[in-house]
Design a protein around this motif. Structure first.
Motif, PDB file in Angstrom:
ATOM      1  N   PRO A 149     -21.053   2.745 -15.404  1.00 58.70           N
ATOM      2  CA  PRO A 149     -19.782   2.753 -14.651  1.00 58.70           C
ATOM      3  C   PRO A 149     -19.825   1.915 -13.377  1.00 58.70           C
ATOM      4  N   SER A 150     -20.962   1.869 -12.709  1.00 58.60           N
ATOM      5  CA  SER A 150     -21.056   1.073 -11.483  1.00 58.60           C
ATOM      6  C   SER A 150     -20.919  -0.416 -11.784  1.00 58.60           C
ATOM      7  N   ALA A 151     -21.427  -0.846 -12.946  1.00 54.42           N
ATOM      8  CA  ALA A 151     -21.287  -2.251 -13.347  1.00 54.42           C
ATOM      9  C   ALA A 151     -19.824  -2.586 -13.617  1.00 54.42           C
ATOM     10  N   ILE A 152     -19.101  -1.638 -14.212  1.00 55.17           N
ATOM     11  CA  ILE A 152     -17.677  -1.844 -14.481  1.00 55.17           C
ATOM     12  C   ILE A 152     -16.911  -1.994 -13.177  1.00 55.17           C
ATOM     13  N   GLU A 153     -17.211  -1.153 -12.209  1.00 53.54           N
ATOM     14  CA  GLU A 153     -16.517  -1.229 -10.922  1.00 53.54           C
ATOM     15  C   GLU A 153     -16.825  -2.530 -10.200  1.00 53.54           C
ATOM     16  N   GLU A 154     -18.054  -3.003 -10.325  1.00 56.58           N
ATOM     17  CA  GLU A 154     -18.421  -4.271  -9.701  1.00 56.58           C
ATOM     18  C   GLU A 154     -17.633  -5.422 -10.325  1.00 56.58           C
ATOM     19  N   PHE A 196      -6.439  -6.719 -17.535  1.00 58.72           N
ATOM     20  CA  PHE A 196      -5.167  -6.183 -18.002  1.00 58.72           C
ATOM     21  C   PHE A 196      -5.066  -4.667 -17.815  1.00 58.72           C
ATOM     22  N   GLY A 197      -5.946  -4.105 -16.991  1.00 60.84           N
ATOM     23  CA  GLY A 197      -5.862  -2.687 -16.677  1.00 60.84           C
ATOM     24  C   GLY A 197      -6.287  -1.779 -17.812  1.00 60.84           C
ATOM     25  N   ALA A 198      -7.117  -2.263 -18.724  1.00 60.06           N
ATOM     26  CA  ALA A 198      -7.555  -1.452 -19.856  1.00 60.06           C
ATOM     27  C   ALA A 198      -8.639  -0.462 -19.431  1.00 60.06           C
ATOM     28  N   GLU A 199      -8.776   0.578 -20.229  1.00 65.16           N
ATOM     29  CA  GLU A 199      -9.856   1.554 -20.035  1.00 65.16           C
ATOM     30  C   GLU A 199     -11.113   1.039 -20.724  1.00 65.16           C
ATOM     31  N   VAL A 200     -12.248   1.172 -20.061  1.00 63.05           N
ATOM     32  CA  VAL A 200     -13.529   0.770 -20.647  1.00 63.05           C
ATOM     33  C   VAL A 200     -14.337   2.031 -20.904  1.00 63.05           C
ATOM     34  N   PRO A 201     -14.381   2.508 -22.148  1.00 65.47           N
ATOM     35  CA  PRO A 201     -15.127   3.741 -22.436  1.00 65.47           C
ATOM     36  C   PRO A 201     -16.610   3.570 -22.115  1.00 65.47           C
ATOM     37  N   GLU A 255     -23.759 -11.544 -22.761  1.00 67.21           N
ATOM     38  CA  GLU A 255     -22.737 -12.338 -22.068  1.00 67.21           C
ATOM     39  C   GLU A 255     -21.363 -12.125 -22.697  1.00 67.21           C
ATOM     40  N   ALA A 256     -21.309 -12.066 -24.026  1.00 68.52           N
ATOM     41  CA  ALA A 256     -20.033 -11.849 -24.709  1.00 68.52           C
ATOM     42  C   ALA A 256     -19.460 -10.469 -24.377  1.00 68.52           C
ATOM     43  N   ILE A 257     -20.308  -9.479 -24.319  1.00 65.66           N
ATOM     44  CA  ILE A 257     -19.853  -8.116 -23.984  1.00 65.66           C
ATOM     45  C   ILE A 257     -19.271  -8.079 -22.574  1.00 65.66           C
ATOM     46  N   LEU A 258     -19.940  -8.748 -21.622  1.00 67.06           N
ATOM     47  CA  LEU A 258     -19.433  -8.777 -20.247  1.00 67.06           C
ATOM     48  C   LEU A 258     -18.107  -9.533 -20.165  1.00 67.06           C
ATOM     49  N   HIS A 259     -17.985 -10.641 -20.908  1.00 62.04           N
ATOM     50  CA  HIS A 259     -16.707 -11.369 -20.966  1.00 62.04           C
ATOM     51  C   HIS A 259     -15.590 -10.443 -21.454  1.00 62.04           C
ATOM     52  N   MET A 260     -15.894  -9.688 -22.496  1.00 63.31           N
ATOM     53  CA  MET A 260     -14.906  -8.766 -23.067  1.00 63.31           C
ATOM     54  C   MET A 260     -14.440  -7.737 -22.039  1.00 63.31           C
ATOM     55  N   ILE A 261     -15.381  -7.163 -21.331  1.00 61.85           N
ATOM     56  CA  ILE A 261     -15.041  -6.127 -20.349  1.00 61.85           C
ATOM     57  C   ILE A 261     -14.191  -6.719 -19.227  1.00 61.85           C
ATOM     58  N   ARG A 262     -14.530  -7.923 -18.764  1.00 64.46           N
ATOM     59  CA  ARG A 262     -13.736  -8.580 -17.718  1.00 64.46           C
ATOM     60  C   ARG A 262     -12.301  -8.800 -18.194  1.00 64.46           C
ATOM     61  N   ALA A 263     -12.157  -9.219 -19.445  1.00 61.13           N
ATOM     62  CA  ALA A 263     -10.817  -9.435 -19.986  1.00 61.13           C
ATOM     63  C   ALA A 263     -10.029  -8.128 -20.022  1.00 61.13           C
ATOM     64  N   GLY A 264     -10.675  -7.057 -20.454  1.00 61.32           N
ATOM     65  CA  GLY A 264     -10.007  -5.766 -20.497  1.00 61.32           C
ATOM     66  C   GLY A 264      -9.599  -5.290 -19.117  1.00 61.32           C
ATOM     67  N   LEU A 265     -10.502  -5.434 -18.144  1.00 58.77           N
ATOM     68  CA  LEU A 265     -10.199  -4.999 -16.782  1.00 58.77           C
ATOM     69  C   LEU A 265      -9.045  -5.801 -16.180  1.00 58.77           C
TER      70      LEU A 265
END
Length: 503
Positions: free
Chosen positions: A312-317, A86-91, A74-84
Motif C-alpha cells: 500500500p505504501s508503494a501505491i500511495e507513493e 483514473f481514480g481506480a481501486e488497486v486491490p 515494470e509493466a505491473i507498475l505502469h498498469m497501476i499508474r494508469a489505474g491511479l
C-alpha cells in the motif's frame, strides 16, 4: 461524417433518418494498449516494434515445454499508474489467469490474462468534447495481459482456400505487455467514443506508460454497440466491433453499426449478439463469429505465476508522483488562461510545446499573446524548418521580450514578425535585433506626415478615387505609407493622419 448503410428501397431510406432520433445508442469500449517496457511481459525478449519476423522470440514466448514465465515488474507498475490516474481501486491482491482459446498467432493456445482479480478496478475517465463540455465514462477495470503474434495473409484468397492464398505468422509481438481498459456502457455516440479514446491516449503518453502509436498497433479498440428506444432504460442486444486501429475507423464503424441496428429494428428484425469486423473500404461492419461468453474461455489461475501483492505504501507513493493529467491541464488552460478549446487541445497533444507555452506565460504574464505566437508564427517556422519550437533559438524569455516590445509600442506587429523570424535564425534576441537594425516603431507626427506625402505623391490615382467617394482605397494607401516607412510607422497614427490629410 455520416456513413449510410445499404438500404433495400427508397421508402426505407427516407424513413430511417427520422427513425434514428427515436433510438439511443449505448457504447462501451475495450481499448488494448501495448506498454512501453524494455522486455516482454513474461520473458526477457526485447519489446521493440518491427524487426525481421520471428527474431525476438524465445522458449517462454513460444510456450515450449518446460519454459516458465516471470512477470514483468515494470509493466505491473505502469498498469497501476494508469489505474491511479483514473481514480481506480488497486486491490492488495491480484493474480494472472489463463484465457483458453485457439488462434493461429497465439503460440500457447491460451493467453495469460486477468479475469476476476485484476490489478485495478473501477475509476472513471473525464474527457472533453469539441465544444469544451466535460463528460465522464466509468471504467469497469484495467487489467494486464500479453499480446498475440501477427498474421499476414498473402495471395488471392483469404487464407482459407488451399492453393489460392497462404498465411504467415510473425511471433515478435507475442508476449508484449498489453493493458486492456474496459469501460462501462456510458458512451452514446461516435463523437463521445473518439473523445474518450483521445483522452485515454493523451493520458498514457503523459504517464509515459505507452507510446500509443496506433499506426504500429500500440493502441487497438473494440467497441460494444447497442441501441434502444430513447425512453427505455433496459439495454439492447450488443454487437462487438473488433480491432479498429484509428480514431477515424472507430468513428465510422460505430456510426455504421448504429445505423445498421436501427434499420434492422425498424424493419421488424432482431439484433443478434455477435462479433463483427469493420470493412474500411465498404464503410460497413460484417459478421465474423458468434460472440463468446466468459465461460467459453474456461478461465483458471495460471499455475506457473505467483499471485501479486502490492505494498500500500508503494501505491500511495505512485499516487503522489502522478503528473498533471490532460483533463486537468485542459480545465486550467480554459479557466486560467482563457484559451479556446482548439488551442488548449493543440497544446495538450504536444506536451513539450505545452510546457514551452507555459514558460512563455510565466515570463510574459500574457497568455493570449503567448498562445498566438506559439501556435501561430513559431509553429509555422517550425513546420518550415523541421525544427521543434522548444529546441529553437527562440527561448520563452525571447517570446516574453517580444510581447513587451509590442505592448510598450516600441514595435508594431509587422516588425514583431520580422524580429521573431530573425531571432529564429539565430540573429539574437528580439530587443537586440530591433536596436541593431533600427526597427523601433516611430510615433513622430512629422516623420509620419513625411511618409504620407511620399505615398500620396506616388499614388495620385488612388487619392483621386478616394476623394471621388471610393473610400475603400484607404486600406491600400495605409499599406503604401507603411511601405514607405519600412514598417516602422505607428499604424494607428498612420490611419488617423492619412484620413485627416485626405479629407
Amino acid at each position: 461524417m455520416k456513413i449510410n448503410a445499404p438500404v433495400d428501397n427508397g421508402e426505407a431510406q427516407s424513413r430511417r433518418p427520422a427513425a434514428a432520433s427515436r433510438y439511443e445508442a449505448v457504447i462501451g469500449i475495450e481499448c488494448h494498449v501495448e506498454l512501453r517496457t524494455r522486455s516482454k511481459m513474461f520473458c526477457a525478449c526485447a519489446n521493440e516494434f518491427g524487426g525481421e519476423p520471428n527474431t525476438r522470440i524465445c522458449p517462454v514466448c513460444l510456450a515450449l515445454p518446460g519454459a516458465l514465465p516471470v512477470a514483468n515488474k515494470e509493466a505491473i507498475l505502469h498498469m497501476i499508474r494508469a489505474g491511479l490516474a483514473f481514480g481506480a481501486e488497486v486491490p492488495a491482491f491480484s493474480k494472472f489467469d489463463r484465457k483458453n482459446y485457439f488462434y493461429p498467432d497465439m503460440p500457447k493456445n491460451y493467453q495469460i490474462s486477468q479475469y476476476d482479480m485484476p490489478l485495478t478496478i473501477g475509476g472513471a475517465v473525464q474527457y472533453w468534447m469539441d465544444d469544451g463540455t466535460l463528460r465522464e465514462c466509468r471504467l469497469t477495470r484495467i487489467h494486464l495481459e500479453e499480446d498475440t503474434g501477427k498474421s499476414m495473409h498473402a495471395g488471392t484468397g483469404d487464407g482459407r482456400i488451399a492453393g489460392s492464398s497462404y498465411s504467415l505468422i510473425d511471433f515478435n509481438r507475442a508476449g508484449v505487455p498489453l493493458m486492456e481498459c474496459v469501460s462501462e456502457p456510458d458512451l452514446h455516440s461516435a463523437e463521445e467514443a473518439v473523445a474518450y479514446l483521445s483522452t485515454l491516449k493523451r493520458t498514457f503518453v503523459q504517464l509515459g506508460v505507452s507510446d500509443v502509436k496506433m499506426e504500429e498497433g500500440s493502441l487497438r479498440c473494440d467497441a460494444n454497440v447497442s441501441v434502444r428506444p430513447a425512453a427505455e432504460a433496459a439495454l439492447g442486444t450488443k454487437t462487438e466491433i473488433k480491432n479498429m486501429n484509428s480514431f477515424r475507423s472507430v468513428f465510422r464503424a460505430i456510426e455504421s453499426e448504429i445505423e445498421r441496428q436501427v434499420s434492422v429494428l425498424e424493419d421488424g428484425g432482431r439484433i443478434v449478439q455477435e462479433t463483427r469486423g469493420w470493412d474500411e473500404e465498404a464503410g460497413t461492419t460484417h459478421v465474423m463469429r458468434s460472440k463468446e461468453l466468459a465461460h467459453d474461455y474456461r478461465y483458471f489461475p495460471d499455475p506457473d505465476l505467483v499471485p501479486i501483492e502490492i505494498d500500500p505504501s508503494a501505491i500511495e507513493e505512485m499516487r503522489r508522483s502522478l503528473p498533471q493529467l490532460p483533463v486537468q491541464r485542459f480545465q486550467r488552460y480554459r479557466e486560467e488562461f482563457g484559451l479556446t478549446v482548439a488551442q488548449a487541445t493543440q497544446l495538450i497533444d504536444n506536451l513539450a510545446l505545452a510546457e514551452y507555452f507555459e514558460a512563455c506565460v510565466a515570463h510574459s504574464g500574457n497568455a493570449k499573446q503567448s498562445v498566438n505566437i506559439v501556435l501561430g508564427d513559431l509553429s509555422r517556422l517550425a513546420n518550415e524548418s523541421g525544427t521543434a519550437v522548444y529546441v529553437s533559438p527562440v527561448t520563452p524569455e525571447a517570446v516574453a521580450e517580444l510581447i513587451r516590445l509590442v505592448e510598450h509600442g516600441t514595435i508594431n506587429s509587422k516588425i514583431a514578425k520580422e524580429a521573431l523570424a530573425r531571432s529564429w535564425r539565430g540573429e539574437g534576441s528580439p530587443a537586440t535585433i530591433v536596436e541593431r537594425e533600427g526597427l523601433a516603431q516611430t510615433s513622430d507626427t512629422a516623420a509620419i506626415e513625411g511618409f504620407i506625402e511620399e505615398a500620396l505623391a506616388a499614388n495620385a490615382q488612388s487619392v483621386s478615387d478616394y476623394r471621388s467617394g471610393k473610400t475603400n482605397v484607404l486600406g491600400f494607401l495605409v499599406g503604401q505609407v507603411m511601405r514607405a516607412s519600412r514598417g516602422k510607422a505607428n499604424p494607428q497614427m498612420v490611419q488617423e493622419l492619412l484620413k485627416q490629410r485626405l479629407d
